[in-house]
Design an enzyme around this catalytic site. Structure first.
Site, short mmCIF file in Angstrom:
data_model
loop_
_atom_site.label_atom_id
_atom_site.label_comp_id
_atom_site.label_asym_id
_atom_site.label_seq_id
_atom_site.Cartn_x
_atom_site.Cartn_y
_atom_site.Cartn_z
N LYS A 62 0.65 -1.07 0.06
CA LYS A 62 -0.08 -0.02 -0.11
C LYS A 62 0.72 1.26 -0.08
O LYS A 62 1.98 1.01 0.61
CB LYS A 62 -0.97 -0.12 1.28
CG LYS A 62 -1.94 0.97 1.23
CD LYS A 62 -2.82 0.84 2.60
CE LYS A 62 -4.11 1.64 2.87
NZ LYS A 62 -4.61 1.36 4.05
N SER A 141 -9.57 1.23 2.99
CA SER A 141 -8.90 2.16 2.27
C SER A 141 -7.78 1.52 1.38
O SER A 141 -7.40 1.91 0.39
CB SER A 141 -8.20 3.07 2.84
OG SER A 141 -7.16 2.61 3.76
N SER A 165 -9.71 -1.41 7.13
CA SER A 165 -9.24 -1.22 5.68
C SER A 165 -8.68 -2.02 4.98
O SER A 165 -8.52 -1.96 3.73
CB SER A 165 -8.04 0.13 5.84
OG SER A 165 -8.91 1.31 6.15
#
Length: 506
Positions: A62, A141, A165
């Site tokens: 990420k 996310s 997330s």
């Protein structure tokens, strides 16, 4: 398949799936050493000298996890020119184990969002159960991670889970998402959203792969002040009897709790069906199913959206364009430093980040801190107390319960794990989320975290596993995949992974 051929397939898939926007910096656009690294891993494999089970495997990160060889943008204009001078601990651990960095994945800006649409690099697209004209939400996310794993653009992916997330994107994309106990994995080099909640998590196609990644990363890091110390890890192992985990699973049936408060009216029929199927399967395997009440669940989401923005408003104060990141070039002779600071932050942050900074700043203000922030902290403690009262195992790092009668009752009637849906509904379409005529879209996005936030507030391990269900039209089982969440006591990560594997075999 050789590791080199596997690596070439991942790079080709990154190129052919560019429209999904899973990567901000894909490996196919980054001249790196991946080809030689994969070839070297193949040679080590033939010699029987692989560094680990992840040697030569492609792991995506990420884009809020610092990497020395790739930019780290947090999907924000405020960091679009930033490259870290060092690797995060988790990146270095995986590279030392032979893993290859597969690129940096897209996300909601600074990890703030539930659909991976708040990125300065564009929306992440999810095609599961949809055609190209109706892209679905990838969750957030860590939506880029989940889509990259689901579409074979990498072997596994590392992201962050603050309030769900990792688990929500896993549920929306039909992948496995594992959030370990808070403090087990190092956060050094991970750009913070909310320090007391942020947890490095893992996305993969199978629970066994998530376990392999977890085993490499589950180590104390002296550079991270929130990393669990070796002595505390020994205490966890001793109190939870982790060395005898296999005998724990075979000596008696598991006691599986169904949280009554998670059975909400908004639960989609396909999700409810998948939940019921999972529980029935475990019952047929000889395990005991029993209802459990977690009364503070109804307040957990509200507490989270006070605490997380409050911490974010403090963490994001450092992005002023002076030391690093983008700086506003709108300058005049008479402008003050305050004006430049405000202009830089106004141009650098997106709408959702600004919204949460404002929420956090308000809850920390003198007139609101007692009624909001302090009350939210109290609710957080009560949420953890609910979990501690439900589990048979005592929290290994908490003060011992002095009431012997209550402790004995928990040992006799307490549960081993909780099982619930990960998300109340299947993934919505991107067009529905971004429809400006829908006034409740922001609130609906917050509500998506209703089942994932409680475990985050308590710092507990949780995994989302894809399970088949049926939709409203009566489509056959297998057409719809819903995420089913397994939650365990703090430190009981191995049991959570084991139960995840049981559901995976269903």
């Amino acid at each position: 398949m050789s590791l080199l051929l596997e690596a070439e397939r991942y790079v080709a898939n990154q190129s052919s799936n560019r429209m999904l926007n899973a990567f901000i910096t894909p490996l196919c656009r980054h001249s790196g050493r991946w080809h030689d690294q994969a070839k070297d891993a193949d040679i080590r494999g033939k010699q029987g000298k692989l560094r680990s089970r992840l040697d030569g495997r492609f792991i995506a990160f990420k884009d809020n996890i610092c990497t020395r060889d790739f930019p780290t943008t947090c999907a924000s204009k405020s960091l679009d020119t930033f490259t870290s001078p060092f690797n995060a601990t988790v990146v270095q651990q995986l590279e030392d184990a032979g893993a290859i960095v597969a690129g940096k994945t897209n996300l909601d800006e600074f990890g703030m969002g539930s659909h991976s649409i708040y990125s300065s690099f564009g929306h992440v697209m999810n095609t599961r159960r949809g055609d190209d004209s109706k892209f679905l939400s990838a969750g957030g996310s860590s939506g880029g991670n989940a889509v990259a794993v689901a579409t074979d653009q990498c072997y596994a992916a590392l992201g962050t889970d603050t309030g769900g997330s990792i688990r929500l994107p896993a549920a929306y994309t039909g992948t496995v998402g594992f959030k370990p106990s808070y403090g087990l994995l190092s956060r050094w080099g991970v750009i913070a959203y909310a320090n007391s909640l942020d947890t490095v998590g893992i996305l993969a196609k199978r629970v066994s792969v998530a376990r392999d990644v977890f085993d490499v990363l589950n180590k104390h890091d002296p550079r991270d002040p929130t990393s669990i110390s070796p002595s505390s890890r020994s205490r966890i192992s001793s109190k939870l009897n982790l060395p005898q985990l296999t005998s724990r699973l075979t000596s008696r049936p598991l006691r599986i709790g169904i949280p009554l408060e998670y059975n909400i009216s908004e639960l989609a029929p396909s999700v409810r069906q998948a939940w019921c199927h999972s529980l029935e399967y475990l019952r047929q395997q000889g395990h005991t199913i029993q209802p459990v009440s977690l009364p503070m669940t109804k307040l957990a989401l509200s507490a989270y959206y006070v605490l997380a923005p409050a911490e974010a408003s403090s963490n994001l104060a450092k992005y002023d364009g002076v030391r690093y990141g983008t700086r506003s070039d709108d300058s005049t002779e008479n402008q003050s430093e305050t004006y430049l600071y405000a202009k830089t932050r106004g141009a650098g942050f997106g709408p959702e980040v600004k919204r949460r900074i404002m929420l956090g700043a308000f809850s920390l203000s003198a007139q609101a801190i007692d009624n909001y922030f302090i009350q939210a902290q109290r609710i957080r403690r009560l949420v953890r107390h609910d979990f501690d009262a439900a589990f048979q195992a005592e929290h290994p790092l908490a003060a011992e319960i002095r009431n012997v009668e209550l402790r004995q009752q928990a040992k006799q009637t307490g549960i081993d794990v909780l099982i619930s849906p990960t998300a109340p509904t299947p993934p919505p379409t991107i067009s529905d989320i971004t429809d400006t005529s829908t006034k409740r879209s922001n609130l609906d996005a917050y509500i998506n975290d209703v089942f994932t936030v409680p475990a985050s507030l308590a710092g507990l391990p949780a995994i989302s596993v894809p399970v088949s269900g049926k939709d409203n039209a009566g489509n056959q089982e297998g057409d719809i995949l819903a995420g089913i969440q397994v939650i365990g006591q703090y430190g009981d990560d191995e049991l959570v992974l084991k139960v995840g594997e049981l559901l995976e075999r269903r």
